[in-house]
Design an enzyme around this catalytic site. Structure first.
Site, PDB file in Angstrom:
ATOM      1  N   TYR A  50     110.645  41.597 -57.041  1.00  0.00           N
ATOM      2  CA  TYR A  50     111.948  41.600 -56.371  1.00  0.00           C
ATOM      3  C   TYR A  50     113.062  41.069 -57.278  1.00  0.00           C
ATOM      4  O   TYR A  50     114.232  41.212 -56.962  1.00  0.00           O
ATOM      5  CB  TYR A  50     111.917  40.749 -55.101  1.00  0.00           C
ATOM      6  CG  TYR A  50     110.950  41.206 -54.032  1.00  0.00           C
ATOM      7  CD1 TYR A  50     110.386  42.482 -54.038  1.00  0.00           C
ATOM      8  CD2 TYR A  50     110.590  40.343 -52.998  1.00  0.00           C
ATOM      9  CE1 TYR A  50     109.502  42.873 -53.058  1.00  0.00           C
ATOM     10  CE2 TYR A  50     109.712  40.732 -52.011  1.00  0.00           C
ATOM     11  CZ  TYR A  50     109.159  41.992 -52.044  1.00  0.00           C
ATOM     12  OH  TYR A  50     108.271  42.370 -51.063  1.00  0.00           O
ATOM     13  N   HIS A 107     100.497  42.443 -55.767  1.00  0.00           N
ATOM     14  CA  HIS A 107     101.517  43.222 -55.080  1.00  0.00           C
ATOM     15  C   HIS A 107     101.131  44.678 -54.865  1.00  0.00           C
ATOM     16  O   HIS A 107     101.448  45.258 -53.826  1.00  0.00           O
ATOM     17  CB  HIS A 107     102.833  43.161 -55.872  1.00  0.00           C
ATOM     18  CG  HIS A 107     104.041  43.468 -55.056  1.00  0.00           C
ATOM     19  ND1 HIS A 107     105.306  43.064 -55.407  1.00  0.00           N
ATOM     20  CD2 HIS A 107     104.203  44.144 -53.900  1.00  0.00           C
ATOM     21  CE1 HIS A 107     106.176  43.466 -54.502  1.00  0.00           C
ATOM     22  NE2 HIS A 107     105.524  44.135 -53.577  1.00  0.00           N
TER      23      HIS A 107
END
Length: 288
Positions: A50, A107
């Site tokens: 992110y 992730h």
């Protein structure tokens, strides 16, 4: 009123987390995370990918909350040549200005093709070292979970996937396998039926259920609360986000909304099964 989901490793996480992906992806999340913490969130979900871990760490410091009050999840991105899971986590911890994270997730399996088992063994090591209290995965489906479970000495505690009524049918085999191993399923995109796919077959069911819950409660109930409650009653850890303080308080207030009936839970699932609408294109699809 706090509510926790108990993990298979003996730890626990708040049932709802404030997410810093989506609209905050690649942006400074300081103001948003401070607002979330000031309005009652205690679980913050971020990720290396992110590109906002530093601002999340800044927000945690500015909030004045003690470390013991908070739960922080971050996620392992794609490893650079020669980089280890420990290296990546230490970088995340420096960015977050923390000594440990409560939950550390792989992730995406597509980032580690051909070495997913090795990556998981390295995840186990950072947990043993105390750098992560719990370890888990994200965007993993049956094949990916089976690959990790075949080598695991520590079972993943969490699997975070896109999860809402329009992908529930597709996700059921993954959820069933997770349940077999006491792996908590966590959702992102849970409000997609009303945010990204308005006008779909779930809408009428949501309105019907919302009206009944309002009458039972004697207070307003939102469409978002209906969907969040549906996820919670299915045992799902909810990750959501908003830039508005009133919406943040509304999400947290979902715990005070009366339960959906079994028929109402089944109605949302049945209406969702009429369409297959996915809001996020997961990179893991390339690995299936």
């Amino acid at each position: 009123m706090a509510s926790f989901i108990h993990l298979n490793d003996g730890n626990q996480l708040p049932w709802i987390a404030f997410g810093t992906g989506s609209a905050l992806y690649g942006h400074d999340a300081t103001e948003s995370v401070v607002r979330a913490l000031d309005n009652g969130f205690t679980h913050i979900d971020t990720a290396q990918r992110y590109r906002n871990e530093e601002s999340v760490g800044r927000a945690i410091k500015l909030s004045g909350k003690s470390r013991e009050e908070l739960y922080v999840t971050t996620k392992l991105g794609k490893l650079e040549p020669g980089e280890t899971v420990r290296d990546a986590l230490l970088t995340s911890l420096r960015n977050l200005n923390l000594e440990y994270v409560d939950s550390y997730l792989v992730h995406n399996p597509a980032h580690h093709q051909g070495r997913l088992g090795q990556v998981w063994k390295e995840m186990e090591e950072v947990r043993r070292e105390g750098l992560a209290r719990s370890i888990g995965v994200s965007n993993f489906y049956v094949q990916h979970l089976e690959e990790v479970l075949s080598v695991a000495t520590i079972t993943p505690a969490v699997n975070q996937i896109e999860l809402h009524a329009y992908v529930w049918k597709e996700a059921k085999p993954t959820i069933a396998l997770a349940n077999e191993h006491d792996i908590v399923t966590s959702s992102y995109g849970g409000l997609s039926p009303i945010v990204r796919f308005p006008g779909g077959p779930v809408d009428a069911a949501i309105q019907q259920i919302r009206a009944r819950l309002e009458e039972t409660r004697g207070a307003p109930v939102s469409e978002g609360q209906v969907l969040i409650k549906w996820l919670k009653q299915n045992g799902v850890l909810v990750v959501t986000t908003s830039s508005k303080a009133e919406r943040i308080r509304e999400y947290l207030d979902t715990i005070n909304v009366p339960d959906l009936t079994e028929d109402e839970i089944k109605l949302i699932e049945a209406k969702g099964a009429e369409r297959h609408w996915k809001a996020y294109v997961s990179l893991s699809c390339a690995y299936l």
